[in-house]
Write an enzyme that holds these catalytic residues in place. Structure first.
Site, PDB file in Angstrom:
ATOM      1  N   HIS A  11       0.839  -1.200   0.000  1.00 42.81           N
ATOM      2  CA  HIS A  11       0.000   0.000   0.000  1.00 42.81           C
ATOM      3  C   HIS A  11       0.865   1.236   0.000  1.00 42.81           C
ATOM      4  CE1 HIS A  11       0.583   0.901   4.334  1.00 42.81           C
ATOM      5  NE2 HIS A  11       0.412  -0.391   4.558  1.00 42.81           N
ATOM      6  N   CYS A  49       2.551  -5.087   6.790  1.00 40.38           N
ATOM      7  CA  CYS A  49       2.330  -4.686   5.404  1.00 40.38           C
ATOM      8  C   CYS A  49       3.597  -4.123   4.770  1.00 40.38           C
ATOM      9  CB  CYS A  49       1.223  -3.647   5.326  1.00 40.38           C
ATOM     10  SG  CYS A  49      -0.416  -4.361   5.499  1.00 40.38           S
TER      11      CYS A  49
END
Length: 149
Positions: A108, A124
């Site tokens: 992301h 992440c």
């Protein structure tokens, strides 16, 4: 307790049938970079931030399972929802590749680009917003993701 960054469940995901994409993603956790290989083209490398010591990014072979433009984010503990925009820690794009059925791990963007190159996330893979926007155009649901130390 291990918790993961995840896109809000209220945000619709872009989905379609899984494909056998010629694009391959190779993530080096120690090198803190993502390589994108497309047959017949030069390999592209992006600097990334990865999971910190207690929340490491999982290693192994995965496939992209969802993509979201301008994702909202829901804090996994407080359940506070942060809408798309400059305060959103997911930046402008989400590309998910791992789930335990509750939380998700993915690539992301970020609203803290100065932390690229560090081990600071909750599992992440953070990328500069310009980089995740490029990557988002190159990959499809089903694209292979290889994560190694």
């Amino acid at each position: 307790q291990l918790w993961r960054t995840q896109p809000s469940q209220t945000q619709p995901a872009r989905t379609k049938a899984s494909v056998q994409s010629p694009v391959k993603l190779s993530l080096s956790l120690e090198g803190r970079y993502l390589e994108v290989s497309i047959p017949g083209q030069p390999t592209v490398r992006y600097d990334v931030a990865v999971g910190q010591d207690d929340w490491q990014t999982p290693t192994g072979s995965f496939r992209i399972m969802n993509k979201i433009e301008n994702p909202a984010w829901q804090h996994p503990i407080t359940k506070e929802e942060i809408p798309a925009g400059p305060e959103n820690p997911l930046g402008t794009r989400w590309i998910g590749f791992w789930t335990d059925g509750t939380a998700q791990i993915g690539f992301h963007g970020t609203n803290q680009e100065d932390l690229i190159g560090e081990a600071v996330s909750h599992g992440c893979v953070r990328m500069r917003n310009r980089d995740i926007q490029e990557l988002y155009k190159l990959v499809e649901i089903g694209t292979a993701v290889e994560v190694s130390l």
